[in-house]
Design a protein around this motif. Structure first.
Motif, PDB file in Angstrom:
ATOM      1  N   GLU A 213       0.825  -1.198   0.000  1.00 29.08           N
ATOM      2  CA  GLU A 213       0.000   0.000   0.000  1.00 29.08           C
ATOM      3  C   GLU A 213       0.863   1.252   0.000  1.00 29.08           C
ATOM      4  OE1 GLU A 213      -2.314  -0.366   3.529  1.00 29.08           O
ATOM      5  OE2 GLU A 213      -0.652   0.135   4.859  1.00 29.08           O
ATOM      6  N   SER A 214       0.249   2.367  -0.388  1.00 29.34           N
ATOM      7  CA  SER A 214       0.968   3.633  -0.414  1.00 29.34           C
ATOM      8  C   SER A 214       0.007   4.790  -0.207  1.00 29.34           C
ATOM      9  CB  SER A 214       1.718   3.815  -1.739  1.00 29.34           C
ATOM     10  OG  SER A 214       0.844   4.298  -2.746  1.00 29.34           O
ATOM     11  N   LEU A 215       0.574   5.965   0.076  1.00 32.10           N
ATOM     12  CA  LEU A 215      -0.192   7.197   0.224  1.00 32.10           C
ATOM     13  C   LEU A 215      -0.213   8.018  -1.057  1.00 32.10           C
ATOM     14  CD1 LEU A 215       1.188   8.312   3.703  1.00 32.10           C
ATOM     15  CD2 LEU A 215      -1.215   7.838   3.247  1.00 32.10           C
ATOM     16  N   VAL A 216       0.391   7.526  -2.099  1.00 28.18           N
ATOM     17  CA  VAL A 216       0.518   8.295  -3.333  1.00 28.18           C
ATOM     18  C   VAL A 216      -0.864   8.741  -3.817  1.00 28.18           C
ATOM     19  CG1 VAL A 216       1.205   8.230  -5.753  1.00 28.18           C
ATOM     20  CG2 VAL A 216       2.665   7.200  -4.017  1.00 28.18           C
ATOM     21  N   SER A 217      -0.986  10.047  -4.080  1.00 29.02           N
ATOM     22  CA  SER A 217      -2.259  10.610  -4.510  1.00 29.02           C
ATOM     23  C   SER A 217      -2.345  10.612  -6.031  1.00 29.02           C
ATOM     24  CB  SER A 217      -2.413  12.033  -3.974  1.00 29.02           C
ATOM     25  OG  SER A 217      -3.587  12.626  -4.476  1.00 29.02           O
ATOM     26  N   ILE A 218      -3.462  10.142  -6.541  1.00 24.66           N
ATOM     27  CA  ILE A 218      -3.681  10.103  -7.980  1.00 24.66           C
ATOM     28  C   ILE A 218      -4.243  11.430  -8.474  1.00 24.66           C
ATOM     29  CG2 ILE A 218      -4.861   8.891  -9.848  1.00 24.66           C
ATOM     30  CD1 ILE A 218      -5.230   6.578  -7.786  1.00 24.66           C
ATOM     31  N   LYS A 219      -5.125  12.020  -7.705  1.00 19.41           N
ATOM     32  CA  LYS A 219      -5.890  13.160  -8.194  1.00 19.41           C
ATOM     33  C   LYS A 219      -5.057  14.434  -8.298  1.00 19.41           C
ATOM     34  CE  LYS A 219     -10.287  11.332  -6.572  1.00 19.41           C
ATOM     35  NZ  LYS A 219     -11.473  11.534  -5.715  1.00 19.41           N
ATOM     36  N   ASP A 220      -4.148  14.643  -7.331  1.00 21.38           N
ATOM     37  CA  ASP A 220      -3.378  15.891  -7.376  1.00 21.38           C
ATOM     38  C   ASP A 220      -1.900  15.670  -7.650  1.00 21.38           C
ATOM     39  OD1 ASP A 220      -2.483  14.840  -4.993  1.00 21.38           O
ATOM     40  OD2 ASP A 220      -3.622  16.209  -3.743  1.00 21.38           O
ATOM     41  N   GLY A 221      -1.511  14.401  -7.849  1.00 22.14           N
ATOM     42  CA  GLY A 221      -0.128  14.126  -8.218  1.00 22.14           C
ATOM     43  C   GLY A 221       0.846  14.113  -7.062  1.00 22.14           C
ATOM     44  N   ILE A 222       0.374  14.277  -5.806  1.00 21.74           N
ATOM     45  CA  ILE A 222       1.290  14.277  -4.673  1.00 21.74           C
ATOM     46  C   ILE A 222       1.920  12.899  -4.520  1.00 21.74           C
ATOM     47  CG2 ILE A 222       1.471  14.458  -2.161  1.00 21.74           C
ATOM     48  CD1 ILE A 222      -0.592  16.607  -2.196  1.00 21.74           C
ATOM     49  N   GLY A 223       3.219  12.867  -4.436  1.00 22.46           N
ATOM     50  CA  GLY A 223       3.936  11.603  -4.316  1.00 22.46           C
ATOM     51  C   GLY A 223       4.345  11.042  -5.656  1.00 22.46           C
ATOM     52  N   CYS A 224       4.099  11.797  -6.759  1.00 23.81           N
ATOM     53  CA  CYS A 224       4.490  11.329  -8.084  1.00 23.81           C
ATOM     54  C   CYS A 224       5.985  11.566  -8.272  1.00 23.81           C
ATOM     55  CB  CYS A 224       3.696  12.059  -9.164  1.00 23.81           C
ATOM     56  SG  CYS A 224       1.959  11.671  -9.176  1.00 23.81           S
ATOM     57  N   ARG A 225       6.755  10.761  -7.629  1.00 22.80           N
ATOM     58  CA  ARG A 225       8.204  10.880  -7.727  1.00 22.80           C
ATOM     59  C   ARG A 225       8.816   9.539  -7.392  1.00 22.80           C
ATOM     60  NH1 ARG A 225       9.768  15.351  -3.681  1.00 22.80           N
ATOM     61  NH2 ARG A 225       8.036  16.354  -4.747  1.00 22.80           N
ATOM     62  N   GLN A 226      10.082   9.396  -7.665  1.00 26.95           N
ATOM     63  CA  GLN A 226      10.738   8.142  -7.365  1.00 26.95           C
ATOM     64  C   GLN A 226      10.735   7.889  -5.868  1.00 26.95           C
ATOM     65  OE1 GLN A 226      14.307   9.134  -9.888  1.00 26.95           O
ATOM     66  NE2 GLN A 226      14.291   6.929 -10.117  1.00 26.95           N
TER      67      GLN A 226
END
Length: 367
Positions: A345-358
């Motif tokens: 599991e992860s906290l990566v947000s799809i809607k606002d792109g938060i966490g879109c990084r390596q």
């Protein structure tokens, strides 16, 4: 920062403790105070949390995808000692591709559309309608999917290879292959173009994206079987030859093995399992098992050299490649097991792109 008992803890210590907690707990902790909300929702913390969980090779839950009927069963115990499981209900029913950093691409293959889904945070993003080739109307078509993270642009991408079967197919014996690519940052599809030659792609039975490169088993011509790959950073396809495995094979499948793409086979007569790993463009045999009479197909690599197998009676089996031991998982789904996935599991947000990084990035050190 003060705790409830008045004890002061440095902020970096609190951040480190929080980063080790499961997503469900962190979502509840967002309501504790504004400072914790700010920490948990920050892109740096999401990357740190992701890094901690993905670097732990012992972490991860087994997720079984069944069809007819379609079910997603998540096993609660990471050691598989306790085989209790719970069903996951995706926002739309259809094909799954992933998980990449805890996110799945879901495609209904009908009017319901497609989307990106984070089961842990329950976020879902419906994607725009896919581009269609209007130059010729196919009799029917088959879509194959790839989903992954582009480390160059720090973005998530979906690649769809559409095999269109027109009337000409029955004369030429291979389909035309149109490629379209979705980018999360722009929230749009673009037409990559058509492949130089038509391929018939075999559906993958587990997630087959490594370091931003997706892989498929493919065929062109009558007897030409190859591996087709797409690099999401360079936007380029590559054709890779299969390893020189022992024939005849009852089945051949691509799986992930120790975070590398692997080619697995089951011998048609002797019933042994053979696994080859792609290393710098060369196939290296990892092991060849003893005869496994119960074996029908390798499904996925689990942990510590263990491989999930599908037996002749539709039971899931766990094979320890180090000890050459076979264990019955005592689990049989209500349908056909289409794929086995290792889910973190992860906290990566799809809607606002938060966490879109390596996920290799870390929080900066606090002074």
């Amino acid at each position: 920062m003060a705790t409830e008992n008045g004890c002061l803890l440095p902020e970096d210590v609190i951040i480190e403790i929080l980063s080790l907690l499961p997503v469900k707990t962190l979502l509840q902790f967002k309501c504790v105070c504004k400072s914790w909300y700010g920490i948990i929702t920050s892109s740096n913390f999401i990357s740190l949390h992701l890094n901690n969980h993905y670097n732990n090779i012992k972490s991860g839950h087994l997720l079984a995808h069944f069809v007819c009927p379609q079910l997603l069963e998540l096993f609660q115990d990471e050691s598989l000692t306790d085989l209790s499981h719970q069903g996951l209900d995706p926002p739309i029913r259809g094909r799954l591709c992933g998980p990449c950093n805890g996110i799945f691409y879901v495609d209904s293959e009908d009017s319901s559309g497609s989307g990106l889904w984070n089961p842990a945070t329950k976020e879902f993003k419906l994607l725009p309608e896919k581009i269609r080739n209007k130059s010729s109307l196919p009799l029917y078509y088959e879509d194959s999917y790839g989903f992954g993270f582009d480390p160059v642009t720090n973005d998530y991408k979906v690649v769809v290879i559409r095999e269109s079967y027109t009337r000409e197919y029955y004369l030429e014996k291979f389909p035309s292959s149109l490629v379209i690519v979705y980018t999360l940052r722009t929230d749009s599809w673009r037409c990559w173009g058509s492949l130089d030659q038509g391929y018939t792609l075999q559906g993958n039975y587990c997630y087959t994206n490594v370091d931003g490169v997706s892989y498929w088993q493919a065929a062109h011509g009558v007897h030409m079987n190859v591996i087709l790959s797409f690099n999401m950073a360079t936007d380029a396809f590559q054709e890779i030859q299969e390893p020189d495995y022992d024939k005849p094979a009852y089945s051949t499948r691509l799986i992930l093995y120790h975070d590398s793409i692997a080619f697995s086979t089951v011998h048609n007569v002797e019933k042994f399992l053979d696994i080859w790993v792609l290393n710098e463009g060369c196939w290296i045999r990892q092991f060849k098992s003893r005869p496994l009479l119960e074996l029908r197909n390798p499904v996925a690599h689990w942990k510590n050299g263990n491989v999930i197998l599908d037996s002749d009676n539709d039971q899931l089996m766990l094979y320890d490649t180090n000890k050459q031991e076979l264990k019955d998982l005592r689990f049989k789904g209500t349908g056909v097991c289409y794929e086995i996935l290792v889910y973190r599991e992860s906290l990566v947000s799809i809607k606002d792109g938060i966490g879109c990084r390596q996920h290799e990035e870390h929080l900066p050190e606090h002074s």
